[in-house]
Design an enzyme around this catalytic site. Sequence first.
Site, PDB file in Angstrom:
ATOM      1  N   SER A  80     -41.005  -9.912  70.151  1.00  0.00           N
ATOM      2  CA  SER A  80     -39.972 -10.297  71.284  1.00  0.00           C
ATOM      3  C   SER A  80     -40.400 -11.924  71.778  1.00  0.00           C
ATOM      4  O   SER A  80     -39.224 -12.278  72.335  1.00  0.00           O
ATOM      5  CB  SER A  80     -40.438  -9.203  72.655  1.00  0.00           C
ATOM      6  OG  SER A  80     -41.939  -9.259  72.726  1.00  0.00           O
ATOM      7  N   GLU A  88     -35.565 -13.148  89.059  1.00  0.00           N
ATOM      8  CA  GLU A  88     -37.011 -12.946  89.398  1.00  0.00           C
ATOM      9  C   GLU A  88     -37.646 -13.138  88.000  1.00  0.00           C
ATOM     10  O   GLU A  88     -36.924 -13.037  86.961  1.00  0.00           O
ATOM     11  CB  GLU A  88     -37.239 -11.146  89.567  1.00  0.00           C
ATOM     12  CG  GLU A  88     -37.121 -10.272  88.537  1.00  0.00           C
ATOM     13  CD  GLU A  88     -36.156 -10.290  87.712  1.00  0.00           C
ATOM     14  OE1 GLU A  88     -34.895 -10.423  88.533  1.00  0.00           O
ATOM     15  OE2 GLU A  88     -36.284  -9.884  86.722  1.00  0.00           O
ATOM     16  N   LYS A 101     -34.900 -13.245  75.915  1.00  0.00           N
ATOM     17  CA  LYS A 101     -34.655 -13.044  77.210  1.00  0.00           C
ATOM     18  C   LYS A 101     -33.124 -13.798  77.056  1.00  0.00           C
ATOM     19  O   LYS A 101     -32.222 -13.450  77.983  1.00  0.00           O
ATOM     20  CB  LYS A 101     -35.485 -13.749  78.334  1.00  0.00           C
ATOM     21  CG  LYS A 101     -36.738 -13.106  78.452  1.00  0.00           C
ATOM     22  CD  LYS A 101     -36.826 -11.792  79.370  1.00  0.00           C
ATOM     23  CE  LYS A 101     -37.865 -10.907  79.827  1.00  0.00           C
ATOM     24  NZ  LYS A 101     -39.176 -11.376  79.123  1.00  0.00           N
TER      25      LYS A 101
HETATM   26  C1  LIG Z   1     -40.354 -10.383  79.315  1.00  0.00           C
HETATM   27  C2  LIG Z   1     -40.978 -10.218  78.013  1.00  0.00           C
HETATM   28  C3  LIG Z   1     -41.049  -8.942  77.602  1.00  0.00           C
HETATM   29  C4  LIG Z   1     -41.056  -7.792  78.614  1.00  0.00           C
HETATM   30  O1  LIG Z   1     -39.706  -7.322  79.084  1.00  0.00           O
HETATM   31  P1  LIG Z   1     -38.971  -6.164  78.683  1.00  0.00           P
HETATM   32  O2  LIG Z   1     -37.602  -6.171  79.221  1.00  0.00           O
HETATM   33  O3  LIG Z   1     -39.573  -5.056  78.308  1.00  0.00           O
HETATM   34  O4  LIG Z   1     -38.474  -6.823  76.841  1.00  0.00           O
HETATM   35  C5  LIG Z   1     -41.879  -8.715  76.468  1.00  0.00           C
HETATM   36  N1  LIG Z   1     -42.059  -9.545  75.252  1.00  0.00           N
HETATM   37  C6  LIG Z   1     -41.815 -11.087  75.604  1.00  0.00           C
HETATM   38  C7  LIG Z   1     -42.187 -12.049  74.862  1.00  0.00           C
HETATM   39  C8  LIG Z   1     -41.203 -11.298  77.023  1.00  0.00           C
HETATM   40  O5  LIG Z   1     -40.906 -12.562  77.533  1.00  0.00           O
END
Ligand SMILES: *Cc1c(COP(=O)(O)O)cnc(C)c1O
Length: 405
Positions: free
Chosen positions: A382, A115, A93
């Site tokens: 992610s 948000e 993020k």
């Molecule tokens: C917020 C988040 C997601 C989902 O958001 P995307 O916009 O689909 O990437 C996925 N993995 C993690 C670790 C997150 O913090």
Amino acid sequence: MSLLPTQPDSSGAFGDFGGRYVPETIIAALDQLEQEWNASRSDDQFQLELAALLKDYVGRSTPITFCPNLTSDIGGAAIWLKREDLAHTGAHKINNTIAQALLAIRMGKKRIIAETGAGQHGVATATACARFGLECEVYMGAEDVRRQALNVFRMKLMGAKVHVVEDGSRTLKDATNAAMRDWMGSVEHTHYIIGSVVGPHPFPAMVRDFQSVIGRETISQSLETIGKLPDCVVACVGGGSNAAGIFHPFLEHPEVELIGIEAGGRGEGEGDHAATMSHGAPGVLHGSRSYVLQDSDGQTSTVHSCSAGLDYPGVGPEHAAWHVSGQVTYRSVTDEAALKAFCQLSEREGIMPALETSHALAAAVELAAGRSSDEVLMVNLSGRGDKDVTEAQRLLEDHDMLPGS
Ligand SMILES: *Cc1c(COP(=O)(O)O)cnc(C)c1O
């Protein structure tokens, strides 16, 4: 297979999806943002400043890591991870919030709103605001506040104000509505940092651009370390920003298979999942046209996922276009399979993934089993799972899956 343009057309559309379905009051702010973003793309000073922050503050580039134990357990394709969990604040993020905060400063806006679902975007926004001395207010659903108490404290620690949203299902959709309402009345002096590739144009294309650093790094690191591109790239899809970030640079390499994984929750019934591509239909949500989970009256459905970051009834418009063109395949993974993958990566590789990410891992493990050992599967890791341990322990107890017992 039709190749889509890499930027939306002048109306902000990706084929039949995208656009701006918003009240008149915020059109001027969206125009200003689009201009500023376009100008920043050819502004060397902006690009140098952003690159320096990504390197020295965020800690990029993040590595790619081979999973020797998981790969030998499975006996199929080699599993590799792109380590966004190692970026500052523990998820992808921050790539977007740092860049949007720089744009806000260029626009002379000193108040930031956001948000958040899992709290990761709220934390990443609060982080950028602390770094640049911007005022920060974050909207978060009451249910997510409960599930992600640690991230609420992190935001407050970094000086952000957290508004607990008690409307609707008290999750991400409701927090987004509340942030949009704030923006309608504060747009003159406030920038709204949207946390995924959703919302009105230019957000979907702009956020994807800021996240594409993930895919660009993955391509050069794969060539250097593995000696070839991965055969398949897997990423979880909530709004779709980590997936769009890793997928987009690979669209130039159509031989690489791209697979997006949505939250299959506890079943296929309405309200039991957040698998927008599998069960949704075209509709408008939060300012753009995309796939949306809707009931028979066209009302946005309630959603469920064990992971707060995937608990969203919409998906970015560019993903909808990729789904229709066939450039990306979308599937879903259940809560239970994600929990199993959460334990598996922790136990076998010493890497605790976020519950969101665990969905992509579960799919990758299943895919790898059916493929030859020459093949390479790259999973976008992610985020890290530290924020999820309390919730994961509770869920594992419920499922009778607690490790070591
Ligand atoms: C917020 C988040 C997601 C989902 O958001 P995307 O916009 O689909 O990437 C996925 N993995 C993690 C670790 C997150 O913090």
